[in-house]
Design an enzyme around this catalytic site. Structure first.
Site, PDB file in Angstrom:
ATOM      1  N   ASN A  28     118.192   2.371 -45.738  1.00 43.62           N
ATOM      2  CA  ASN A  28     118.580   3.564 -46.496  1.00 43.62           C
ATOM      3  C   ASN A  28     119.012   3.145 -47.895  1.00 43.62           C
ATOM      4  OD1 ASN A  28     118.126   5.457 -44.495  1.00 43.62           O
ATOM      5  ND2 ASN A  28     120.258   5.576 -43.844  1.00 43.62           N
TER       6      ASN A  28
ATOM      7  N   HIS B  36     114.136  12.161 -41.304  1.00 47.79           N
ATOM      8  CA  HIS B  36     113.319  11.555 -42.378  1.00 47.79           C
ATOM      9  C   HIS B  36     111.920  12.165 -42.454  1.00 47.79           C
ATOM     10  CE1 HIS B  36     116.055   8.074 -43.296  1.00 47.79           C
ATOM     11  NE2 HIS B  36     116.463   8.342 -42.068  1.00 47.79           N
TER      12      HIS B  36
HETATM   13  C1  HEM Z   1     121.262   4.827 -33.717  1.00 47.55           C
HETATM   14  C2  HEM Z   1     121.021   5.251 -34.930  1.00 47.55           C
HETATM   15  C3  HEM Z   1     119.668   5.743 -35.344  1.00 47.55           C
HETATM   16  C4  HEM Z   1     118.678   6.300 -34.603  1.00 47.55           C
HETATM   17  C5  HEM Z   1     118.687   6.570 -33.112  1.00 47.55           C
HETATM   18  C6  HEM Z   1     117.587   6.608 -35.495  1.00 47.55           C
HETATM   19  C7  HEM Z   1     116.417   7.218 -35.136  1.00 47.55           C
HETATM   20  C8  HEM Z   1     115.377   7.512 -35.974  1.00 47.55           C
HETATM   21  C9  HEM Z   1     114.178   8.193 -35.598  1.00 47.55           C
HETATM   22  C10 HEM Z   1     113.889   8.710 -34.205  1.00 47.55           C
HETATM   23  C11 HEM Z   1     113.380   8.265 -36.690  1.00 47.55           C
HETATM   24  C12 HEM Z   1     112.011   8.887 -36.788  1.00 47.55           C
HETATM   25  C13 HEM Z   1     110.979   7.824 -36.722  1.00 47.55           C
HETATM   26  C14 HEM Z   1     109.562   8.342 -36.697  1.00 47.55           C
HETATM   27  O1  HEM Z   1     109.324   9.438 -36.195  1.00 47.55           O
HETATM   28  O2  HEM Z   1     108.678   7.587 -37.154  1.00 47.55           O
HETATM   29  C15 HEM Z   1     114.075   7.619 -37.760  1.00 47.55           C
HETATM   30  C16 HEM Z   1     113.577   7.445 -39.017  1.00 47.55           C
HETATM   31  C17 HEM Z   1     114.202   6.689 -39.953  1.00 47.55           C
HETATM   32  N1  HEM Z   1     115.439   6.087 -39.868  1.00 47.55           N
HETATM   33 FE1  HEM Z   1     116.664   6.141 -38.334  1.00 47.55          FE
HETATM   34  N2  HEM Z   1     117.926   6.215 -36.760  1.00 47.55           N
HETATM   35  C18 HEM Z   1     119.191   5.674 -36.699  1.00 47.55           C
HETATM   36  C19 HEM Z   1     119.894   5.146 -37.730  1.00 47.55           C
HETATM   37  C20 HEM Z   1     119.354   4.817 -38.925  1.00 47.55           C
HETATM   38  C21 HEM Z   1     119.968   3.979 -39.907  1.00 47.55           C
HETATM   39  C22 HEM Z   1     121.328   3.281 -39.790  1.00 47.55           C
HETATM   40  C23 HEM Z   1     119.085   3.876 -40.919  1.00 47.55           C
HETATM   41  C24 HEM Z   1     119.237   3.059 -42.164  1.00 47.55           C
HETATM   42  C25 HEM Z   1     119.360   1.776 -42.090  1.00 47.55           C
HETATM   43  C26 HEM Z   1     117.914   4.628 -40.595  1.00 47.55           C
HETATM   44  C27 HEM Z   1     116.793   4.729 -41.373  1.00 47.55           C
HETATM   45  C28 HEM Z   1     115.675   5.432 -41.041  1.00 47.55           C
HETATM   46  C29 HEM Z   1     114.537   5.590 -41.909  1.00 47.55           C
HETATM   47  C30 HEM Z   1     114.384   5.009 -43.309  1.00 47.55           C
HETATM   48  C31 HEM Z   1     113.614   6.374 -41.225  1.00 47.55           C
HETATM   49  C32 HEM Z   1     112.288   6.870 -41.770  1.00 47.55           C
HETATM   50  C33 HEM Z   1     111.210   5.850 -41.597  1.00 47.55           C
HETATM   51  C34 HEM Z   1     109.945   6.380 -42.215  1.00 47.55           C
HETATM   52  O3  HEM Z   1     109.922   6.491 -43.462  1.00 47.55           O
HETATM   53  O4  HEM Z   1     109.004   6.690 -41.478  1.00 47.55           O
HETATM   54  N3  HEM Z   1     118.111   5.192 -39.382  1.00 47.55           N
HETATM   55  N4  HEM Z   1     115.311   7.185 -37.306  1.00 47.55           N
END
Ligand code: HEM
Length: 492
Positions: A138, A65
């Site tokens: 999402n 992201h």
């Molecule tokens: C085990 C599964 C998942 C892991 C380990 C994971 C991990 C991460 C990590 C490490 C980031 C970066 C955060 C940052 O640097 O600030 C991130 C961002 C993000 N993840 Fe996940 N994610 C997972 C599943 C999901 C799922 C299922 C969704 C949707 C519901 C999702 C939505 C997002 C969004 C929207 C961001 C961006 C947030 C922003 O705009 O700063 N992720 N995720």
């Protein structure tokens, strides 16, 4: 006010240029040299400070992201759900809460085009009176995998090839050929909604199952859904090439320009709920993030509206430094045993301590807007000015006390330690139903995208056959069409 205690940006108002230390700078155009032609002296502290700060202007981009755009606004409750939750910000219709929202793509880098086929992030930070609530969702209501232990491998497969740095279909269809639970997510990603028109014309979803809990302690599983008032619109392949070719930031620009012009994007928030006492009565596991909850039996219930009416003042401070985390909840909302959510509860704050530093929650965009207090401080970049002498708890010298107890899910947890998949996988039914809900043109585009992906010359016969078998189990005619187009004899 003690002038040494606070340094709001309005304090940076000297009429002349200064160094970071405040010393006047009388020449910001020429380096300090020996004679007019140089060499430059190391003692030109202003030059060194300017270059050193510039050299460090970038922080690590998000591991996923990385590409995103933010905007601010408010959330307003329109329907009473206080029978379901004691969350203060949901206490009554009319209550408004300030929010910041970040939309994003998932896989590619910070400067990548916004027209690529990819899920879109839809993350909302509610600054409530009882602390922040981050609904980190999402645009699709399901996810590729149901256990977070697979997430790093999944992201590696979707990201560019580590050798060539090119995203390649053979790596994607190879990885997911081991994971039939991903089929449902692919009925979104390879559908038209895989490339939204922009950030305003897309749905949002909390995706994972959370828990709402009321004052009396009664819990309900809940899924959150955002619906845009201007409808969902998508870009077909040739449109995406055209839009992206003209402007690789078209969605960021659309969001910014719409708000600047006073045309405020708006979404309605809906929930679906399940009483945990009834969780066994479905042919799917309600805590399985690869499943949707059928709306005909679990109807969408309206809750409120989200309006984005203010652009960010500074992209770095309010986008790059913004940190969302599914662990950040408020009384009245709790996690569920959804295994993917449980992994996420750990991962976000962990990456943010690395990406932004241990005091990332002190950054203005991330800090709660309500009063807060604890003794977790110091470490790199602690810029909170503290003057207490008691930084431990409990203390007879400090009146700070525990907050009033609020309810958390009362279920008794039992079970053997084990590393196994959930019993009720049911990987094929919902993807088949979704495919059959498409009109024939949409089905055809879906098939064409699969034929393209599986036609990558490095995709083996074995992998093609596995995918044909999976899609046949979802929908027989879909499997047959893919087999015919790919010239593979189905072996079922
Ligand atoms: C085990 C599964 C998942 C892991 C380990 C994971 C991990 C991460 C990590 C490490 C980031 C970066 C955060 C940052 O640097 O600030 C991130 C961002 C993000 N993840 Fe996940 N994610 C997972 C599943 C999901 C799922 C299922 C969704 C949707 C519901 C999702 C939505 C997002 C969004 C929207 C961001 C961006 C947030 C922003 O705009 O700063 N992720 N995720």
């Amino acid at each position: 006010m003690d002038p040494y205690k606070y340094r709001p940006s309005s304090a940076f108002n000297s009429p002349y240029f200064t160094a970071n230390s405040g010393a006047p700078v009388f020449n910001n155009n020429n380096s300090l040299t020996v004679g007019s032609r140089g060499p430059i002296l190391l003692e030109d502290y202003h030059l060194i400070e300017k270059l050193a700060q510039f050299d460090r202007e970038r922080i690590p981009e998000r591991v996923v992201h990385a590409r995103g755009a933010s905007a601010k606004g408010f959330f307003e409750v329109t329907h009473d759900i206080s029978h379901l939750t004691c969350a203060d910000f949901l206490r009554a219709p009319g209550v408004q809460t300030p929010v910041i929202v970040r939309f994003s793509t998932v896989i590619h880098e910070r400067g990548s085009p916004e027209t690529l086929r990819d899920p879109r992030g839809f993350a909302v930070k509610f600054y409530t009176r009882e602390g922040n609530f981050d609904l980190v969702g999402n645009n699709f209501p399901v996810f590729f995998i149901r256990d977070g232990i697979k997430f790093p491998d999944m992201v590696h497969a979707l990201k560019p090839n580590p050798k060539s740095h090119i995203q390649e279909n053979w790596r994607i269809v190879d990885f997911f050929s081991h994971h039939p639970e991903s089929l449902h997510m692919f009925t979104f990603l390879f559908d038209d909604v895989g490339v939204p028109l922009d950030y305003r014309h897309m749905d949002g979803s909390g995706v994972n199952t959370y828990t709402l809990i009321n004052k009396a302690g009664k819990a309900h599983y809940v899924k959150f859904h955002w619906r845009p008032t201007c409808g969902v619109k998508c870009l077909l392949e040739d449109e995406a090439v055209n839009v992206g070719g003209n402007n690789h930031s078209h969605a960021t620009k659309d969001l910014y320009d719409s708000i600047a012009a006073g045309s405020y994007p708006e979404w309605k928030l809906f929930i679906q709920t399940i009483d945990p006492d009834h969780e066994d009565k479905f042919d799917f596991d309600p805590l399985d993030v690869t499943k949707t909850w059928p709306e005909d039996i679990l109807p969408l219930q309206p809750v409120g509206r989200l309006v984005l009416n203010k652009n960010v003042d500074n992209f770095f401070a309010e986008n790059e430094q913004l940190a969302f985390c599914p662990a950040i909840i408020v009384p009245g909302i709790y996690y569920s045993d959804d295994k993917l959510l449980q992994t996420r509860v750990f991962s976000y704050a962990d990456t943010q301590r690395h990406r932004l530093g241990p005091n990332y929650l002190m950054l203005p965009a991330n800090a709660p807007k309500c009063a807060h207090h604890n003794n977790h401080h110091d470490g790199f970049m602690n810029f909170m000015h503290r003057d207490e002498e008691v930084n431990y708890f409990p203390s007879r010298y400090d009146p700070v006390r525990h907050a009033e107890k609020y309810p958390i899910p009362p279920v008794v947890l039992t079970g053997r330690r084990e590393k196994v998949c959930i019993p009720k996988e049911n990987n094929f039914k919902q993807p088949g139903e979704r495919y059959r809900s498409f009109d024939p043109d949409r089905q055809e585009r879906f098939i064409r995208r699969w034929v393209d992906a599986l036609s990558d010359p490095r995709v083996t016969h074995e992998i093609r056959s596995i995918w044909i078998s999976y899609w046949s189990q979802a929908d027989k005619s879909l499997g047959q069409k893919l087999a015919m187009r790919l010239n593979v004899k189905p072996n079922m």
